[in-house]
Design an enzyme around this catalytic site. Structure first.
Site, PDB file in Angstrom:
ATOM      1  CG  HIS A 141      -1.870  -1.138   1.289  1.00  0.00           C
ATOM      2  ND1 HIS A 141      -3.077  -1.204   0.621  1.00  0.00           N
ATOM      3  CD2 HIS A 141      -1.745  -2.306   1.956  1.00  0.00           C
ATOM      4  CE1 HIS A 141      -3.664  -2.363   0.889  1.00  0.00           C
ATOM      5  NE2 HIS A 141      -2.868  -3.057   1.686  1.00  0.00           N
ATOM      6  CB  SER A 262      12.131  21.152 -15.608  1.00  0.00           C
ATOM      7  OG  SER A 262      11.276  22.285 -15.529  1.00  0.00           O
TER       8      SER A 262
END
Length: 431
Positions: A141, A262
């Protein structure tokens, strides 16, 4: 656009020239069998083979008028062969050529993909062996669970890649069939044993029974195998993307000198390769759905499948070829940070050893649920107070009444969780 990202060998399989060449192979194989049986003159076969030429541009020009690709192809052959063209395509229907030739193309594409898979699997094997002793925390999880070694991740992927090799081989066999059974598939104008001999010449098996086409459950199986492989690649990609997050940063994709992450933020090193693979996997899976839609056709045939296959078969094989190539490069150049893994293991204050403590308390005769409550109580305090779990256990009179400091030391020893790594590697085929 897609083709430029794939190996030239894969892209060439799906060019018009390669397609028409496969059609010609089928027609010539039929002529060869007919000549051996005296159905056409033996000397005509030599002239047909010597004169047969295909011109993709000319075929397209003829098709613009005839609106029928196989007739355009045969017309172009007639232009190059001359009078002997009357011996070509005897008793055949268009799908005899199309489906048998498609099987040849799929065999070529399948072989390239098998080579890709073998290379990818080899890269996974090397990564698994390199990190068979690299400690990290396992997560369920997304939450810290128990200790493991990082090598178990690529070991798992290696075993899955082996299953994908078998899936692809089975799927390749499913589409390794041809048909020369004529219109409706009744062999009204060509004998079944001619089909068998033609298929043998081409390295194919005769389809045991067909209508006017080879049934599309075969092609759906092939596309489904490609989709499963793509899903497996996405599984690897998603794990790498997750582990590259700043908060985890246990691995990173290769980042080349001069590469930019970026346009706005010079610090960024984004997992663009694995994100690319995740996106492309969606296309391959979607194409498998389209292949399933092709299974149900009207009566003995319609051609609603044809337009679909002209897109999904080239695209899926080319995409998967690219995805395997790119993921192999990522795995081979993967940056792995064991020190960061150790640091992350310590971020949960030792809570990943809670099951070991639970079981040791139960071994002392304590009821399991009572032991669970004792361990959970201290585990929650460790989170809330940001305190080492072991220290809280050592200060709990109910725990120390049953476990000695040496007992607790053994519970917090990561070696306990690694006892069977070699056995797991052996079962996965890595030993």
């Amino acid at each position: 656009m897609i083709s430029r990202y794939s190996r030239p060998e894969m892209s060439r399989i799906w060019t018009p020239e390669a397609k028409y060449d496969a059609w010609l192979k089928v027609e010539l194989a039929v002529c060869e069998v007919y000549a051996k049986r005296g159905i056409i003159p033996a000397d005509a076969l030599g002239r047909i083979k010597g004169g047969a030429r295909i011109d993709a541009a000319r075929i397209d020009e003829i098709e613009a008028r005839t609106r029928h690709d196989v007739i355009a192809f045969l017309t172009n052959l007639e232009e190059s062969i001359g009078a002997d063209s009357r011996y070509v395509h005897i008793g055949m229907t268009s799908s005899d050529v199309l489906d048998t030739a498609l099987a040849l193309q799929l065999q070529q594409a399948g072989e390239l993909l098998l080579e890709d898979l073998e290379r990818f699997r080899g890269a996974l094997r090397a990564l698994a062996l390199r990190h068979q002793h690299t400690l990290c925390v396992g997560r369920s999880h997304g939450v810290h669970a128990e200790p493991m070694v990082f090598g178990l991740k690529p070991a798992l992927w290696y075993a899955e890649a082996g299953r994908n090799l078998e899936r692809l081989r089975r799927a390749q066999d499913a589409v390794r069939v041809g048909k020369i059974s004529g219109a409706i598939g009744t062999f009204a104008h060509v004998d079944p044993d001619i089909e068998e001999e033609v298929c043998r010449l081409l390295g194919l098996e005769p389809d045991p029974i067909s209508t006017q086409i080879v049934q599309r459950d075969r092609h759906a199986e092939f596309c489904a195998a490609l989709a499963i492989i793509a899903a497996s690649l996405e599984k690897v990609a998603v794990e790498i993307r997750s582990l590259q997050r700043t908060e985890i940063l246990e691995v990173e994709e290769p980042f080349a000198e001069g590469q930019k992450g970026s346009s706005a933020m010079p610090h960024k090193r984004n997992p663009v390769g694995t994100e690319n693979v995740s996106g492309l996997a969606r296309l391959v899976r979607t194409n498998a759905l389209a292949a399933l839609e092709n299974v149900a056709l009207w009566h003995e045939r319609d051609i609603s499948h044809s337009s679909v296959e002209r897109v999904i078969l080239p695209d899926s094989t080319i995409l998967l070829d690219y995805m395997l190539h790119r993921m192999t490069g990522i795995i081979e150049g993967l940056q792995v940070y064991p020190a960061r893994m150790k640091e992350n293991m310590e971020r949960s204050y030792g809570l990943m050893y809670s099951q070991r403590v639970l079981l040791r308390l139960a071994e002392t005769g304590l009821p399991r649920q009572q032991a669970y409550e004792m361990v959970q109580r201290n585990a929650m305090r460790a989170w809330q107070e940001r305190t080492p779990f072991r220290a809280l256990l050592a200060g709990d009179p109910e725990v120390t009444a049953r476990l000695t400091p040496a007992d607790l030391d053994r519970c917090f020893d990561p070696a306990w969780y690694l006892r069977h790594v070699d056995a797991i590697y052996k079962r996965a085929g890595l030993r």
